[in-house]
Each structure stands twice: as structure tokens, then as C-alpha cells.
Design an enzyme around this catalytic site. Structure first.
Site, short mmCIF file in Angstrom:
data_model
loop_
_atom_site.label_atom_id
_atom_site.label_comp_id
_atom_site.label_asym_id
_atom_site.label_seq_id
_atom_site.Cartn_x
_atom_site.Cartn_y
_atom_site.Cartn_z
CB SER A 1 2.51 -26.68 12.83
OG SER A 1 1.48 -27.57 12.50
CE LYS B 1 7.51 -27.30 5.04
NZ LYS B 1 6.14 -27.49 4.59
NE ARG C 1 -4.08 -22.26 8.29
CZ ARG C 1 -2.82 -22.59 8.40
NH1 ARG C 1 -2.27 -22.63 9.59
NH2 ARG C 1 -2.09 -22.83 7.34
CG HIS D 1 -3.37 -30.09 11.49
ND1 HIS D 1 -2.22 -29.86 12.19
CD2 HIS D 1 -3.21 -29.45 10.30
CE1 HIS D 1 -1.39 -29.12 11.46
NE2 HIS D 1 -1.97 -28.85 10.31
P1 ADP Z 1 1.49 -28.00 4.82
O1 ADP Z 1 0.82 -29.19 4.23
O2 ADP Z 1 1.35 -26.79 3.94
O3 ADP Z 1 2.88 -28.25 5.29
P2 ADP Z 1 0.21 -28.29 7.42
O4 ADP Z 1 0.81 -29.61 7.65
O5 ADP Z 1 0.38 -27.29 8.53
O6 ADP Z 1 0.66 -27.57 6.10
O7 ADP Z 1 -1.34 -28.41 7.19
C1 ADP Z 1 -1.95 -29.41 6.44
C2 ADP Z 1 -3.33 -28.94 6.01
O8 ADP Z 1 -4.09 -28.53 7.15
C3 ADP Z 1 -3.32 -27.73 5.09
O9 ADP Z 1 -4.40 -27.87 4.18
C4 ADP Z 1 -3.58 -26.55 6.01
O10 ADP Z 1 -4.19 -25.47 5.34
C5 ADP Z 1 -4.53 -27.19 7.01
N1 ADP Z 1 -4.49 -26.52 8.31
C6 ADP Z 1 -3.43 -26.11 9.01
N2 ADP Z 1 -3.77 -25.51 10.16
C7 ADP Z 1 -5.13 -25.52 10.18
C8 ADP Z 1 -6.12 -25.03 11.10
N3 ADP Z 1 -5.79 -24.37 12.20
N4 ADP Z 1 -7.42 -25.24 10.80
C9 ADP Z 1 -7.75 -25.89 9.67
N5 ADP Z 1 -6.89 -26.36 8.76
C10 ADP Z 1 -5.59 -26.18 9.00
#
Ligand code: ADP
Length: 158
Positions: free
Chosen positions: A128, A41, A90, A17
Site C-alpha cells: 500500500s 496510526k 511477501r 491483498h
Molecule cells: P498491516 O496489517 O501490517 O497494516 P497491510 O494492511 O498492508 O498490513 O496488509 C495486510 C496483510 O496482507 C498482511 O498479512 C500483509 O503481509 C499482506 N500483504 C500486503 N501486501 C501484500 C501483497 N502484495 N501480496 C500478498 N500479501 C500482502
């Protein structure tokens, strides 16, 4: 002024992130990390905890701020005057889900664009959920998350 948001659950924020935050913050004047507070959630960290961990992580990036929101992401984007939303991709597995959200958002808010950034290869496996799973078994996650998150995870699983 170009305002962008980076929406997500961030439960908790990882270095993947952070990589997207650093890169997207260079493309806009102001980047708001939008932490989804979704009561349906089940999250490990409360929205307040997630916001605090992200604030600590991004404290040295001047044009980045953190806020939490409920409801539709496009409504939040409009409220803060953002015209672009960043998402990270990813692998192809992310694509199907992400394109569905992006196209729906575009249908309801054509004035707001979704911009996808592909992850740096070294973080392409990182999520995560994986970090939480590793922590649950008391294994170190220091190489995957900011220091404050590693400490918070240790406390959670004590
Ligand atoms: P969501 O919004 O689906 O609950 P997350 O909070 O985990 O998912 O992720 C927020 C955003 O960051 C999403 O666009 C996800 O694809 C991206 N993301 C998550 N992990 C990574 C990573 N390791 N590298 C790059 N982007 C990521």
C-alpha cells in the site's frame, strides 16, 4: 461452519491483498476482511473509506464480507466466531514481524490459528505504501490496485 478473518490496514487495498482474499476465501465457508481502525496510526484513507473500497472490490465474491474493528485482532476474531486468521507473506522481511504477531496471538488465543499464504510472485513487491508513493507523483497505479482504488487515489492527490 468455518469462519476466517483476513485482518489488516488495507490503506488502500491492492491487487496483492485481493489475491490473498480470493485464495483464502476458498478455504473457509465465510471470510471476513477485518479493517483495523487504529487511531494511533495515520492512514491516508479513513476506515470507512477503506471499507467502502474493499466492499466494491469484493462485491462479486459471495462468501466474503468486510467489517472494521478496533483493538486486538484476536478479540475481533472471537466476536465473529472465526478460528483462523489469514496473513500474506511477501518476503523474508515480512516473516520476522508476522511470526511475532502470530506467536503472540497464539499465546493469548490458542483456539485461533494464523495461516500464512505466500504471495503470487507478480505481487511480491507490492505494498500500500508503494502505491501511495507512486500516486503522489501522479503516476498511474492501475496495474497495482482495483479500478475504484486507482480512481480514489487520483481524487486524493488532486
Ligand atoms: P498491516 O496489517 O501490517 O497494516 P497491510 O494492511 O498492508 O498490513 O496488509 C495486510 C496483510 O496482507 C498482511 O498479512 C500483509 O503481509 C499482506 N500483504 C500486503 N501486501 C501484500 C501483497 N502484495 N501480496 C500478498 N500479501 C500482502
Amino acid at each position: 461452519m468455518r469462519v476466517g478473518i483476513y485482518p489488516g490496514s488495507f490503506d488502500p487495498i491492492t491487487l496483492g491483498h485481493l489475491d490473498i482474499i480470493k485464495r483464502s476465501s476458498k478455504m473457509v465457508d465465510k471470510l471476513i476482511i477485518a479493517v483495523l481502525n487504529n487511531s494511533a496510526k495515520k492512514a491516508m484513507f479513513s476506515a470507512d473509506e477503506r471499507v467502502a473500497l474493499i466492499r466494491e472490490t469484493v462485491k462479486d465474491i459471495p462468501n466474503v464480507s468486510v467489517e472494521q474493528f478496533e483493538g486486538l485482532t484476536v478479540d475481533f476474531a472471537r466476536k465473529v466466531g472465526a478460528n483462523v486468521m489469514f496473513r500474506g507473506l511477501r518476503a523474508v522481511t515480512d516473516f520476522e514481524y508476522e511470526i511475532q504477531i502470530a506467536q503472540t496471538n497464539h499465546a493469548i488465543a490458542p483456539d485461533i490459528d494464523t495461516l500464512f499464504l505466500t504471495t503470487s510472485v507478480k505481487y511480491s513487491f507490492l505494498s500500500s505504501s508503494i502505491v501511495k508513493e507512486i500516486s503522489m507523483y501522479k503516476e498511474s497505479v492501475e496495474q497495482f490496485v482495483p479500478e475504484c482504488v486507482a480512481e480514489a487515489l487520483i481524487k486524493k492527490f488532486k
